[in-house]
Write a protein that holds these residues in place. Structure first.
Motif, PDB file in Angstrom:
ATOM      1  N   ASP A  87       0.520  -1.093  -0.147  1.00  0.00           N
ATOM      2  CA  ASP A  87      -0.333  -0.084  -0.282  1.00  0.00           C
ATOM      3  C   ASP A  87       0.951   1.373  -0.303  1.00  0.00           C
ATOM      4  OD1 ASP A  87      -1.512   2.511   0.603  1.00  0.00           O
ATOM      5  OD2 ASP A  87      -2.353   1.148   2.540  1.00  0.00           O
ATOM      6  N   THR A  88       1.352   2.007  -1.338  1.00  0.00           N
ATOM      7  CA  THR A  88       2.211   2.711  -0.808  1.00  0.00           C
ATOM      8  C   THR A  88       1.498   4.398  -0.284  1.00  0.00           C
ATOM      9  OG1 THR A  88       1.607   3.555  -3.274  1.00  0.00           O
ATOM     10  CG2 THR A  88       3.398   2.271  -3.501  1.00  0.00           C
ATOM     11  N   GLY A  89      -0.090   4.195  -0.384  1.00  0.00           N
ATOM     12  CA  GLY A  89      -0.430   5.521   0.275  1.00  0.00           C
ATOM     13  C   GLY A  89      -0.326   5.465   1.896  1.00  0.00           C
ATOM     14  N   MET A 147       2.609   4.862   2.834  1.00  0.00           N
ATOM     15  CA  MET A 147       4.095   5.239   2.994  1.00  0.00           C
ATOM     16  C   MET A 147       3.638   7.110   3.089  1.00  0.00           C
ATOM     17  SD  MET A 147       5.812   2.324   0.374  1.00  0.00           S
ATOM     18  CE  MET A 147       7.385   2.646   0.857  1.00  0.00           C
ATOM     19  N   TYR A 148       2.946   7.731   2.183  1.00  0.00           N
ATOM     20  CA  TYR A 148       2.974   9.043   2.064  1.00  0.00           C
ATOM     21  C   TYR A 148       2.351   9.457   3.810  1.00  0.00           C
ATOM     22  CZ  TYR A 148       4.547   9.206  -2.505  1.00  0.00           C
ATOM     23  OH  TYR A 148       5.474   8.455  -2.896  1.00  0.00           O
ATOM     24  N   ARG A 149       1.419   8.932   3.557  1.00  0.00           N
ATOM     25  CA  ARG A 149       0.447   8.665   5.056  1.00  0.00           C
ATOM     26  C   ARG A 149       1.328   8.883   7.085  1.00  0.00           C
ATOM     27  NH1 ARG A 149      -5.301   7.695   4.415  1.00  0.00           N
ATOM     28  NH2 ARG A 149      -5.836   8.235   2.750  1.00  0.00           N
ATOM     29  N   ALA A 150       2.386   7.788   6.247  1.00  0.00           N
ATOM     30  CA  ALA A 150       2.969   7.977   7.329  1.00  0.00           C
ATOM     31  C   ALA A 150       3.238   9.181   7.590  1.00  0.00           C
ATOM     32  CB  ALA A 150       3.878   6.639   7.223  1.00  0.00           C
ATOM     33  N   LYS A 154      -4.354  16.148   5.321  1.00  0.00           N
ATOM     34  CA  LYS A 154      -3.024  16.692   4.535  1.00  0.00           C
ATOM     35  C   LYS A 154      -1.852  15.986   3.955  1.00  0.00           C
ATOM     36  CE  LYS A 154      -2.374  19.627   9.023  1.00  0.00           C
ATOM     37  NZ  LYS A 154      -3.924  19.787   9.409  1.00  0.00           N
ATOM     38  N   VAL A 155      -2.795  14.571   3.569  1.00  0.00           N
ATOM     39  CA  VAL A 155      -1.898  13.744   2.592  1.00  0.00           C
ATOM     40  C   VAL A 155      -1.174  14.154   1.250  1.00  0.00           C
ATOM     41  CG1 VAL A 155      -3.622  12.601   2.460  1.00  0.00           C
ATOM     42  CG2 VAL A 155      -0.606  11.229   2.310  1.00  0.00           C
ATOM     43  N   SER A 156      -2.398  14.819   0.256  1.00  0.00           N
ATOM     44  CA  SER A 156      -2.519  15.342  -0.323  1.00  0.00           C
ATOM     45  C   SER A 156      -0.770  16.405  -0.989  1.00  0.00           C
ATOM     46  CB  SER A 156      -3.400  15.611  -1.736  1.00  0.00           C
ATOM     47  OG  SER A 156      -4.137  14.029  -1.819  1.00  0.00           O
ATOM     48  N   ILE A 172       1.671  16.439   1.396  1.00  0.00           N
ATOM     49  CA  ILE A 172       2.912  15.696   1.661  1.00  0.00           C
ATOM     50  C   ILE A 172       3.548  15.453   0.149  1.00  0.00           C
ATOM     51  CG2 ILE A 172       3.613  14.041   2.383  1.00  0.00           C
ATOM     52  CD1 ILE A 172       3.825  16.288   4.478  1.00  0.00           C
ATOM     53  N   ALA A 173       1.953  14.380  -0.299  1.00  0.00           N
ATOM     54  CA  ALA A 173       2.459  12.795  -2.225  1.00  0.00           C
ATOM     55  C   ALA A 173       3.134  14.269  -2.909  1.00  0.00           C
ATOM     56  CB  ALA A 173       1.127  12.775  -1.291  1.00  0.00           C
ATOM     57  N   ALA A 174       2.447  15.380  -3.068  1.00  0.00           N
ATOM     58  CA  ALA A 174       2.847  16.837  -3.530  1.00  0.00           C
ATOM     59  C   ALA A 174       4.202  16.797  -3.477  1.00  0.00           C
ATOM     60  CB  ALA A 174       1.837  17.654  -4.147  1.00  0.00           C
ATOM     61  N   GLY A 220      -1.586   2.758  -5.783  1.00  0.00           N
ATOM     62  CA  GLY A 220      -0.917   4.300  -5.548  1.00  0.00           C
ATOM     63  C   GLY A 220      -1.363   4.467  -6.545  1.00  0.00           C
ATOM     64  N   ARG A 221      -1.176   5.863  -7.117  1.00  0.00           N
ATOM     65  CA  ARG A 221      -1.396   6.570  -8.067  1.00  0.00           C
ATOM     66  C   ARG A 221      -0.020   6.489  -9.268  1.00  0.00           C
ATOM     67  NH1 ARG A 221      -3.810   6.484  -4.419  1.00  0.00           N
ATOM     68  NH2 ARG A 221      -5.640   7.870  -3.359  1.00  0.00           N
ATOM     69  N   ASP A 222       0.854   6.229  -8.997  1.00  0.00           N
ATOM     70  CA  ASP A 222       1.377   5.632 -10.098  1.00  0.00           C
ATOM     71  C   ASP A 222       2.541   5.439 -10.080  1.00  0.00           C
ATOM     72  OD1 ASP A 222       2.979   6.626  -7.660  1.00  0.00           O
ATOM     73  OD2 ASP A 222       4.493   7.658  -8.487  1.00  0.00           O
TER      74      ASP A 222
HETATM   75  O1   DC Z   1      -4.058   5.201  -1.646  1.00  0.00           O
HETATM   76  P1   DC Z   1      -4.449   7.041  -0.265  1.00  0.00           P
HETATM   77  O2   DC Z   1      -6.088   7.556  -0.073  1.00  0.00           O
HETATM   78  O3   DC Z   1      -3.888   5.392   1.459  1.00  0.00           O
HETATM   79  O4   DC Z   1      -3.351   7.656   0.022  1.00  0.00           O
HETATM   80  C1   DC Z   1      -3.070   8.542   0.080  1.00  0.00           C
HETATM   81  C2   DC Z   1      -2.512   9.751  -0.536  1.00  0.00           C
HETATM   82  O5   DC Z   1      -1.595   9.408  -1.158  1.00  0.00           O
HETATM   83  C3   DC Z   1      -3.326  10.322  -1.262  1.00  0.00           C
HETATM   84  O6   DC Z   1      -3.689  11.797  -1.342  1.00  0.00           O
HETATM   85  C4   DC Z   1      -2.463   9.949  -2.615  1.00  0.00           C
HETATM   86  C5   DC Z   1      -1.184   9.636  -2.731  1.00  0.00           C
HETATM   87  N1   DC Z   1       0.043   8.840  -3.227  1.00  0.00           N
HETATM   88  C6   DC Z   1       0.558   9.143  -4.337  1.00  0.00           C
HETATM   89  O7   DC Z   1       0.681  10.962  -4.153  1.00  0.00           O
HETATM   90  N2   DC Z   1       1.020   8.177  -5.007  1.00  0.00           N
HETATM   91  C7   DC Z   1       1.118   6.945  -4.116  1.00  0.00           C
HETATM   92  N3   DC Z   1       1.705   5.985  -5.121  1.00  0.00           N
HETATM   93  C8   DC Z   1      -0.318   6.346  -2.759  1.00  0.00           C
HETATM   94  C9   DC Z   1      -0.697   7.385  -2.348  1.00  0.00           C
END
Ligand code: DC
Length: 230
Positions: free
Chosen positions: A33-35, A37-40, A102-104, A106-108, A133-135
């Motif tokens: 779950d890569t999300g 990691m950004y959440r952490a 707040k996670v978006s 950080i993920a940006a 994930g997203r990418d």
């Molecule tokens: O999947 P999630 O909702 O737990 O993801 C949390 C945030 O992290 C969401 O804003 C998108 C971002 N994210 C990302 O940018 N790249 C990833 N590979 C996974 C999640």
């Protein structure tokens, strides 16, 4: 049987993780779950006071990146990995609304992504992983053998997220709060410069707005078997 990398990307709260976890369990793959990691990283930033209201002190975060150690460890009780931040299990905290809000942001941040992507590549180097994930299909594993892009309407996603929060005992959040959060995250995730959420050209699209979990599972298994040839 040959092992592959399965990349599952898509919008927030469209059931990607449930689907990815189920698939991984069914085919004996590791779920990543890569999300989480950004959440952490987000939780760490909140704990360290790097946010004042919604403003992030990027300089402070950048100079602390070496102090952030994230690992995913299999929990035999749940059959799923839990997220650890500097040795502490933070699986519950990273799912709350403060982190979600707040996670978006950080993920940006490019240096955050530059730190997370190689970790994710390392986790998947032996293949046999389902990574959500997203990418993943565009940046982390552009050569993944199976790429899925999941989508569903924002209203349906907000309702699912609200049900999830309630099941975890959070009755504070309203439907409107959650819908606003879903839309805001879509916007930030899709428009950021670094690793934006977008469908890989060779990804298969799954719109699960009106699909049941068993239907999605059957769909995914079929795609998997088509590739591994069994
Ligand atoms: O999947 P999630 O909702 O737990 O993801 C949390 C945030 O992290 C969401 O804003 C998108 C971002 N994210 C990302 O940018 N790249 C990833 N590979 C996974 C999640």
């Amino acid at each position: 049987m040959k092992k592959i990398v399965i990349a599952i990307d898509g919008f927030s709260s469209c059931g990607k993780s449930t689907m990815a976890k189920d698939l991984a369990k069914e085919i004996g793959y590791t779920y990543i779950d890569t999300g989480a990691m950004y959440r952490a990283v987000t939780l760490y930033s909140i704990q360290q006071g790097f946010f004042s209201d919604d403003k992030l002190d990027e300089e402070k975060l950048e100079s602390s990146m070496n102090d952030i150690h994230i690992s995913l460890r299999f929990n035999p009780e749940t059959g799923r990995p839990d997220t650890y931040l500097n040795g502490v299990n933070v699986e519950k905290e990273i799912r709350d609304m403060e982190v979600a809000g707040k996670v978006s942001r950080i993920a940006a941040v490019p240096f955050v992504r530059h730190a997370m992507v190689p970790l994710q590549q390392k986790m998947g180097e032996g293949k046999g992983v389902v990574m959500d994930g997203r990418d993943i299909g565009t940046v982390v594993f552009p050569d993944a053998e199976l790429k899925i892009f999941v989508t569903a309407s924002p209203v349906i996603r907000a309702q699912r997220r609200l049900d999830e929060l309630k099941a975890k005992g959070d009755f504070k959040s309203t439907f409107e709060d959650v819908l606003a959060n879903v839309k805001e995250r879509d916007e930030i995730d899709s428009t950021r410069e670094e690793g934006p959420l977008r469908q890989a050209e060779d990804a298969l699209v799954l719109d699960n707005s009106y699909m049941t979990i068993p239907e999605q599972k059957a769909w995914l298994l079929e795609k998997y078997h088509n590739i591994v040839g069994s």
